[in-house]
Design a protein around this motif. Structure first.
Motif, PDB file in Angstrom:
ATOM      1  N   LEU A 133      39.680  34.727  29.762  1.00  0.00           N
ATOM      2  CA  LEU A 133      40.556  35.635  29.045  1.00  0.00           C
ATOM      3  C   LEU A 133      41.981  35.103  29.115  1.00  0.00           C
ATOM      4  O   LEU A 133      42.498  34.837  30.196  1.00  0.00           O
ATOM      5  CB  LEU A 133      40.487  37.020  29.700  1.00  0.00           C
ATOM      6  CG  LEU A 133      41.296  38.127  29.075  1.00  0.00           C
ATOM      7  CD1 LEU A 133      40.732  38.481  27.707  1.00  0.00           C
ATOM      8  CD2 LEU A 133      41.276  39.353  29.967  1.00  0.00           C
ATOM      9  N   ALA A 134      42.594  34.933  27.961  1.00  0.00           N
ATOM     10  CA  ALA A 134      43.997  34.527  27.881  1.00  0.00           C
ATOM     11  C   ALA A 134      44.778  35.694  27.300  1.00  0.00           C
ATOM     12  O   ALA A 134      44.476  36.133  26.193  1.00  0.00           O
ATOM     13  CB  ALA A 134      44.146  33.291  26.995  1.00  0.00           C
ATOM     14  N   VAL A 135      45.740  36.215  28.047  1.00  0.00           N
ATOM     15  CA  VAL A 135      46.519  37.353  27.544  1.00  0.00           C
ATOM     16  C   VAL A 135      47.657  36.829  26.670  1.00  0.00           C
ATOM     17  O   VAL A 135      48.826  37.111  26.886  1.00  0.00           O
ATOM     18  CB  VAL A 135      47.031  38.264  28.685  1.00  0.00           C
ATOM     19  CG1 VAL A 135      45.891  39.037  29.294  1.00  0.00           C
ATOM     20  CG2 VAL A 135      47.783  37.482  29.747  1.00  0.00           C
TER      21      VAL A 135
ATOM     22  N   LEU B  65      38.824  33.828  25.267  1.00  0.00           N
ATOM     23  CA  LEU B  65      39.145  34.968  24.413  1.00  0.00           C
ATOM     24  C   LEU B  65      40.655  35.190  24.405  1.00  0.00           C
ATOM     25  O   LEU B  65      41.273  35.308  25.460  1.00  0.00           O
ATOM     26  CB  LEU B  65      38.446  36.220  24.950  1.00  0.00           C
ATOM     27  CG  LEU B  65      38.813  37.546  24.308  1.00  0.00           C
ATOM     28  CD1 LEU B  65      38.306  37.611  22.874  1.00  0.00           C
ATOM     29  CD2 LEU B  65      38.276  38.698  25.116  1.00  0.00           C
ATOM     30  N   ALA B  66      41.243  35.242  23.223  1.00  0.00           N
ATOM     31  CA  ALA B  66      42.665  35.567  23.085  1.00  0.00           C
ATOM     32  C   ALA B  66      42.803  37.089  23.124  1.00  0.00           C
ATOM     33  O   ALA B  66      42.197  37.798  22.331  1.00  0.00           O
ATOM     34  CB  ALA B  66      43.210  35.016  21.776  1.00  0.00           C
ATOM     35  N   ASP B  67      43.595  37.574  24.069  1.00  0.00           N
ATOM     36  CA  ASP B  67      43.787  39.014  24.283  1.00  0.00           C
ATOM     37  C   ASP B  67      45.281  39.332  24.213  1.00  0.00           C
ATOM     38  O   ASP B  67      45.880  39.807  25.174  1.00  0.00           O
ATOM     39  CB  ASP B  67      43.187  39.392  25.646  1.00  0.00           C
ATOM     40  CG  ASP B  67      43.198  40.881  25.927  1.00  0.00           C
ATOM     41  OD1 ASP B  67      43.125  41.682  24.970  1.00  0.00           O
ATOM     42  OD2 ASP B  67      43.267  41.249  27.112  1.00  0.00           O
TER      43      ASP B  67
ATOM     44  N   ALA C  53      44.286  44.371  25.464  1.00  0.00           N
ATOM     45  CA  ALA C  53      43.296  45.454  25.423  1.00  0.00           C
ATOM     46  C   ALA C  53      42.165  45.231  26.416  1.00  0.00           C
ATOM     47  O   ALA C  53      41.757  46.160  27.125  1.00  0.00           O
ATOM     48  CB  ALA C  53      42.737  45.606  24.009  1.00  0.00           C
ATOM     49  N   VAL C  54      41.656  44.008  26.497  1.00  0.00           N
ATOM     50  CA  VAL C  54      40.549  43.723  27.416  1.00  0.00           C
ATOM     51  C   VAL C  54      41.054  43.737  28.855  1.00  0.00           C
ATOM     52  O   VAL C  54      40.441  44.357  29.735  1.00  0.00           O
ATOM     53  CB  VAL C  54      39.871  42.381  27.069  1.00  0.00           C
ATOM     54  CG1 VAL C  54      38.783  42.033  28.086  1.00  0.00           C
ATOM     55  CG2 VAL C  54      39.295  42.428  25.657  1.00  0.00           C
TER      56      VAL C  54
ATOM     57  N   VAL D 143      51.053  39.201  33.234  1.00  0.00           N
ATOM     58  CA  VAL D 143      49.826  38.489  32.855  1.00  0.00           C
ATOM     59  C   VAL D 143      48.637  39.161  33.535  1.00  0.00           C
ATOM     60  O   VAL D 143      48.805  40.069  34.344  1.00  0.00           O
ATOM     61  CB  VAL D 143      49.881  36.977  33.225  1.00  0.00           C
ATOM     62  CG1 VAL D 143      50.976  36.266  32.444  1.00  0.00           C
ATOM     63  CG2 VAL D 143      50.064  36.776  34.705  1.00  0.00           C
ATOM     64  N   ALA D 144      47.471  38.688  33.232  1.00  0.00           N
ATOM     65  CA  ALA D 144      46.271  39.212  33.887  1.00  0.00           C
ATOM     66  C   ALA D 144      46.153  38.576  35.266  1.00  0.00           C
ATOM     67  O   ALA D 144      46.340  37.376  35.432  1.00  0.00           O
ATOM     68  CB  ALA D 144      45.028  38.922  33.061  1.00  0.00           C
ATOM     69  N   THR D 145      45.859  39.389  36.242  1.00  0.00           N
ATOM     70  CA  THR D 145      45.624  38.912  37.596  1.00  0.00           C
ATOM     71  C   THR D 145      44.355  38.072  37.603  1.00  0.00           C
ATOM     72  O   THR D 145      43.384  38.420  36.939  1.00  0.00           O
ATOM     73  CB  THR D 145      45.456  40.128  38.536  1.00  0.00           C
ATOM     74  OG1 THR D 145      46.638  40.903  38.464  1.00  0.00           O
ATOM     75  CG2 THR D 145      45.184  39.712  39.955  1.00  0.00           C
ATOM     76  N   PRO D 146      44.333  36.957  38.357  1.00  0.00           N
ATOM     77  CA  PRO D 146      43.094  36.187  38.443  1.00  0.00           C
ATOM     78  C   PRO D 146      41.956  37.109  38.892  1.00  0.00           C
ATOM     79  O   PRO D 146      42.073  37.805  39.907  1.00  0.00           O
ATOM     80  CB  PRO D 146      43.389  35.132  39.513  1.00  0.00           C
ATOM     81  CG  PRO D 146      44.868  35.009  39.532  1.00  0.00           C
ATOM     82  CD  PRO D 146      45.385  36.385  39.198  1.00  0.00           C
ATOM     83  N   SER D 147      40.924  37.158  38.094  1.00  0.00           N
ATOM     84  CA  SER D 147      39.824  38.061  38.401  1.00  0.00           C
ATOM     85  C   SER D 147      38.535  37.541  37.778  1.00  0.00           C
ATOM     86  O   SER D 147      38.562  36.798  36.811  1.00  0.00           O
ATOM     87  CB  SER D 147      40.130  39.477  37.904  1.00  0.00           C
ATOM     88  OG  SER D 147      40.585  39.460  36.573  1.00  0.00           O
TER      89      SER D 147
END
Length: 98
Positions: A18-20, A40-42, A46-47, A61-65
Motif C-alpha cells: 500500500l502506497a499512501v 496499491l495507490a491509496d 481510504a484503505v 504516512v501509513a505505519t509499517p504494518s
C-alpha cells in the motif's frame, strides 16, 4: 518481501503493498523496489484509514504494518510497527500464513 515473494506464492499467498500516494508515486515506488507483487495507490488514505494505520506515528504516512487475510476475508494476524523501521521479517509473516 520481494526476496521472499516466491515463498509466499508457494503457500498460495499474495502480497499487496500500500502506497499512501497517487498512482504516479506508486509507480515510482514499484520501479525502485522492482516488485513482483502489486502496489496499491491509496492517495486519499481510504484503505490505510480503514485498517487504522494512517498517521499513527504523526508522520502523515501509513505505519509499517502487515495484515494476513484468511480465505474468508478476515484478518487472521496483524503486525503494526511502533516506528518507521519496525517491520516483521518475511519469515515472521510466513509463520502466520495458513
Amino acid at each position: 518481501m520481494q526476496a521472499a515473494y516466491a515463498q509466499f506464492r508457494a503457500r498460495k499467498a499474495e502480497i499487496l503493498a500500500l502506497a499512501v500516494q497517487d498512482v504516479s508515486h506508486a509507480r515510482v515506488m514499484d520501479q525502485i523496489v522492482q516488485a513482483d507483487y502489486s502496489i496499491l495507490a491509496d492517495a486519499d488514505h481510504a484503505v490505510a484509514d480503514a485498517y487504522g494505520v494512517f498517521n499513527l506515528l504523526g508522520d502523515g504516512v501509513a505505519t509499517p504494518s502487515v495484515f494476513v487475510i484468511d480465505p474468508a476475508g478476515r484478518i487472521a494476524w496483524s503486525y503494526i510497527g511502533k516506528d518507521a523501521n519496525d517491520r516483521p521479517s518475511a519469515a515472521d509473516v510466513l509463520a502466520h500464513v495458513p
